[in-house]
Design an enzyme around this catalytic site. Structure first.
Site, PDB file in Angstrom:
ATOM      1  N   ARG A 289       0.823  -1.202   0.000  1.00 50.43           N
ATOM      2  CA  ARG A 289       0.000   0.000   0.000  1.00 50.43           C
ATOM      3  C   ARG A 289       0.860   1.257   0.000  1.00 50.43           C
ATOM      4  NH1 ARG A 289      -2.587   0.647   6.068  1.00 50.43           N
ATOM      5  NH2 ARG A 289      -0.931  -0.333   7.255  1.00 50.43           N
TER       6      ARG A 289
ATOM      7  N   ASP B 103      10.551  -7.203   7.991  1.00 54.48           N
ATOM      8  CA  ASP B 103      10.229  -6.261   6.916  1.00 54.48           C
ATOM      9  C   ASP B 103       9.890  -4.876   7.461  1.00 54.48           C
ATOM     10  OD1 ASP B 103       7.876  -7.996   7.712  1.00 54.48           O
ATOM     11  OD2 ASP B 103       6.793  -6.408   6.677  1.00 54.48           O
TER      12      ASP B 103
END
Length: 504
Positions: free
Chosen positions: A99, A260
């Protein structure tokens, strides 16, 4: 914000766009999904100044369209990057900018800066997601990014917050928003993990290329080392340790420390289910999706250590031709983490006590204070701030809000305070000078959950003034700012019911 004509010329910006030049397999050219009827909610003058942009940059022609995922400015080359990672300790496989959209990389007086949108719609890495961010989470990230910068903690920055009427389904239907973020790099541990785990038949050329780019542009001192990958890991370990020590010192909980979500530059990145401690609870879990407490406050130093080992494993193919020797070299490089963490934690915590030297018994003095704070959840921010008023002569501070009032067992605190006063006298501490030092490292203001919630509720009703007020207050967290005393008060009882998750 005013409507005066801007002097800022977006066409004069110099864009570098290293990710766009790399392209496959590192990044995918991508257009955003423009927010319908976008509008500015807030901009950070301080973040703009870091770019060398004027405060009114947002008034430039096409600015709203470019930063709401519409038509890019000339020179922008939007891409989405791919990475993988471990989430809650388990290998999650391919992830990526699901996103987020990297608009490009621009030259600034402070060096190249990447500009990224969060909430700009689907990308090839969105998996089953819609690629959007909601107003609620966007306000939290915008404010906390700038609050952390105000605290002097390494972080990505938030340049702007843009709202829209776009309906987005989360736990309920909310409105969409975009945070405009900047950083020297948004690369994470997971980028290296991806190109290690997805290498075919031992072909690590992409992993090597990524390493070369990162070292050339972000860790150039590592380039001349016998094994640049090993030197880079040691540097990342040092920066990560400094960041974690800074988090712990102000009571910041990240909430989702997946590989991440850890930066190769030691920046705080990806503000999701974060929180600052109210009552001091080492086992506090700020993410209600973290059912096992993996990312509890006290666990953060160990989790960063675990993540660094995952990064080291991804670098084994680049640390020598013999895997066993490569792993040994990387393991030695990881030694930079505990050494740096211990030194940084000690330096920060003793500074919070106002001590200018270290003597026998100091560690016990510090541990006893924190143990007493944890017994009855004394307010973390207020205890440290009010300790500045303690007197070296041992007398009770003449203040309407003494630190002792934050403790249930006042007798226990008073006994500790007597030891503290004796310690201050032992180094000849001068009250006024110590108070100034302590107030420069113990913030009066942090972004407590209830403050963010009040701003969110007003913003959802169309009033963005509280977002803008908090931005101003949190940019000066160590100043008294008596006109904003409400932002430094004990949290209300209803704050205990607030919960944040990975969609927050």
């Amino acid at each position: 914000m005013t409507a005066d004509a801007p002097a800022f010329d977006a066409h004069a910006l110099t864009w570098i766009n290293r990710h766009a030049r790399l392209q496959a397999p590192f990044a995918t050219p991508q257009t955003g999904e423009a927010l319908p009827a976008p509008h500015w909610i807030a901009t950070s003058d301080a973040a703009a100044a870091e770019l060398g942009w004027p405060a009114d940059w947002w008034q430039a022609p096409g600015a709203l369209e470019a930063f709401s995922a519409g038509t890019p400015w000339p020179g922008m080359a939007p891409v989405a990057t791919v990475y993988s990672g471990h989430q809650f300790g388990q290998w999650a496989g391919q992830l990526g900018d699901g996103r987020a959209l990297l608009l490009g990389e621009v030259e600034t007086p402070a060096g190249p800066r990447e500009i990224q949108l969060k909430g700009s719609g689907r990308t090839p890495y969105s998996r089953r997601g819609d690629g959007r961010a909601v107003l609620r989470s966007s306000i939290r990230e915008f404010l906390c990014s700038e609050a952390m910068h105000g605290l002097g903690i390494p972080t990505t920055r938030a340049l702007a917050l843009i709202g829209s009427s776009l309906p987005v389904q989360r736990e309920r239907v909310e409105t969409g928003a975009i945070v405009v973020r900047t950083a020297p790099s948004f690369l994470r541990f997971g980028h290296f993990e991806h190109f290690c785990h997805h290498a075919r038949a031992g072909d690590y050329r992409a992993l090597q290329q990524l390493l070369d780019v990162v070292i050339a542009h972000h860790h150039p001192a590592c380039r001349e080392a016998d094994f640049p990958a090993v030197a880079m890991l040691a540097e990342i370990a040092r920066r990560t340790a400094e960041m974690i020590a800074a988090w712990q010192s102000v009571g910041f909980c990240h909430g989702v420390m997946n590989t991440d979500n850890l930066s190769i530059l030691g920046l705080t990145i990806d503000y999701g289910p974060f929180g600052f401690l109210d009552g001091f609870d080492p086992q506090h879990i700020c993410n209600h999706s973290d059912h096992q407490g993996r990312y509890a406050f006290a666990q953060q130093p160990q989790i960063a250590w675990w993540n660094l080992h995952a990064l080291a494993q991804a670098l084994v193919p680049l640390a020598g031709s013999v895997p066993e020797e490569a792993a040994e070299r990387l393991g030695e490089a990881l030694g930079a983490y505990p050494e740096t963490l211990q030194a940084a934690m000690g330096r920060r915590l003793f500074a919070k006590l106002g001590l200018t030297s270290q003597q026998d018994g100091d560690r016990e003095l510090l541990d006893d204070l924190m143990r007493e704070m944890a017994r009855y959840r004394a307010d973390h921010t207020l205890v440290w701030r009010r300790l500045a008023d303690q007197r070296a002569d041992g007398s009770v501070p003449d203040t309407p809000e003494p630190a002792r009032d934050l403790f249930v067992d006042i007798a226990a605190f008073d006994a500790w305070a007597a030891r503290y006063a004796a310690r201050l006298r032992a180094e000849g501490s001068v009250d006024a000078e110590r108070r100034a030092r302590m107030n420069a490292v113990n913030p009066r203001f942090v972004l407590r959950n209830h403050l963010a919630e009040i701003a969110i509720q007003r913003a959802e009703a169309g009033d963005f003034s509280e977002v803008q007020r908090l931005l101003a207050v949190l940019s000066r967290p160590f100043d008294e700012q008596p006109e904003h005393a409400d932002c430094a008060a004990l949290p209300p009882d209803w704050a205990q019911t607030l919960a944040v998750s990975c969609s927050s």
